[in-house]
Design an enzyme around this catalytic site. Structure first.
Site, PDB file in Angstrom:
ATOM      1  CD  GLU A  48      -2.575   1.364   2.600  1.00 19.95           C
ATOM      2  OE1 GLU A  48      -2.910   2.509   2.989  1.00 19.95           O
ATOM      3  OE2 GLU A  48      -2.860   0.322   3.222  1.00 19.95           O
ATOM      4  NE  ARG A  52      -0.351   8.543   5.293  1.00 21.77           N
ATOM      5  CZ  ARG A  52      -0.273   7.799   6.375  1.00 21.77           C
ATOM      6  NH1 ARG A  52       0.823   7.836   7.123  1.00 21.77           N
ATOM      7  NH2 ARG A  52      -1.273   7.009   6.723  1.00 21.77           N
ATOM      8  CB  THR A  76      -3.106   8.578   2.219  1.00 20.45           C
ATOM      9  OG1 THR A  76      -2.287   7.729   3.029  1.00 20.45           O
ATOM     10  CG2 THR A  76      -3.428   9.819   3.047  1.00 20.45           C
ATOM     11  CE  LYS A 136      -5.983   2.183   6.685  1.00 19.20           C
ATOM     12  NZ  LYS A 136      -5.148   3.010   5.793  1.00 19.20           N
TER      13      LYS A 136
END
Length: 220
Positions: A48, A52, A76, A136
């Protein structure tokens, strides 16, 4: 609308085979390939990549092209525009820290499966209404950890989770003891000091140790 059941099945396969999803933030473009190679050498082949930093989409694009044996996802992702950018870059799955109605609807029309982030029953209900059944739990530890996961199994018996955020070797067994946990996400195999000095052999060792511990606890 792309078949959500098929995308759910793809998430199930991803989590079953991956077992642990390393959550990666790329601070230096030069780290992209050696970091991924070290994780893969340790057995972690689904990654993943968080968006960011400015290198996130670049990492997804390069790894999708140069390491096609790995499954590269985007993390994100906060809005439809970013989802579309991740899909264009080659992400094979998308993970979000939370969920909005706009983002959930947008993802329904994408070929790329979404693993929405949730931290409460209300957020689960929002996504559930759109057909989502895999989530998640984020941030897992401060959102109640294993106790919350057990509590969610009552009203939502058909959903499964990838808890992420605060999961480590120290509490891995507690999470894996909960039946609705399908895999976990974490960063503990990528300590900042280790990454900063480019100690990829240590990343490989930590990755292998993580999978060994996972297998040990899931046998019990």
């Amino acid at each position: 609308m792309h078949n959500l059941e098929q995308k759910t099945a793809r998430i199930d396969t991803l989590c079953r085979e991956a077992r642990i999803l390393p959550v990666i933030t790329i601070d230096r473009e030069a780290d992209i390939l050696p970091m991924a190679d070290a994780l893969a050498a340790g057995g972690l082949t689904a990654l993943e990549i968080t968006l960011r930093t400015a290198h996130g989409l670049t990492a997804i694009r390069r790894l999708s092209e140069e390491r096609p044996h790995l499954r590269i996802g985007a993390g994100t992702v906060l809005d439809p525009r970013t989802f579309a950018a991740a899909e264009k870059a080659g992400a094979s799955f998308v993970v979000t820290p939370g969920c909005t109605d706009e983002l959930l609807r947008f993802a329904l029309d994408s070929e790329v499966p979404l693993l929405p982030g949730v931290a409460s029953a209300s957020e689960i209900m929002l996504a559930y209404r759109h057909g989502y059944r895999r989530f998640k739990l984020f941030p897992a530890e401060v959102s109640g950890g294993p106790a919350a996961l057990k509590a969610f199994s009552g009203p939502f018996p058909d959903i499964r989770f990838c808890p992420t955020g605060g999961v480590s070797l120290n509490n891995l067994a507690d999470y894996l003891a909960v039946p609705n946990v399908m895999c976990v996400g974490g960063t503990w195999m990528l300590p900042k000091a280790v990454v900063d000095r480019g100690d990829w052999a240590q990343v490989e060792r930590l990755s292998r140790e993580a999978l060994e511990r996972f297998a040990e606890h899931r046998r019990h």
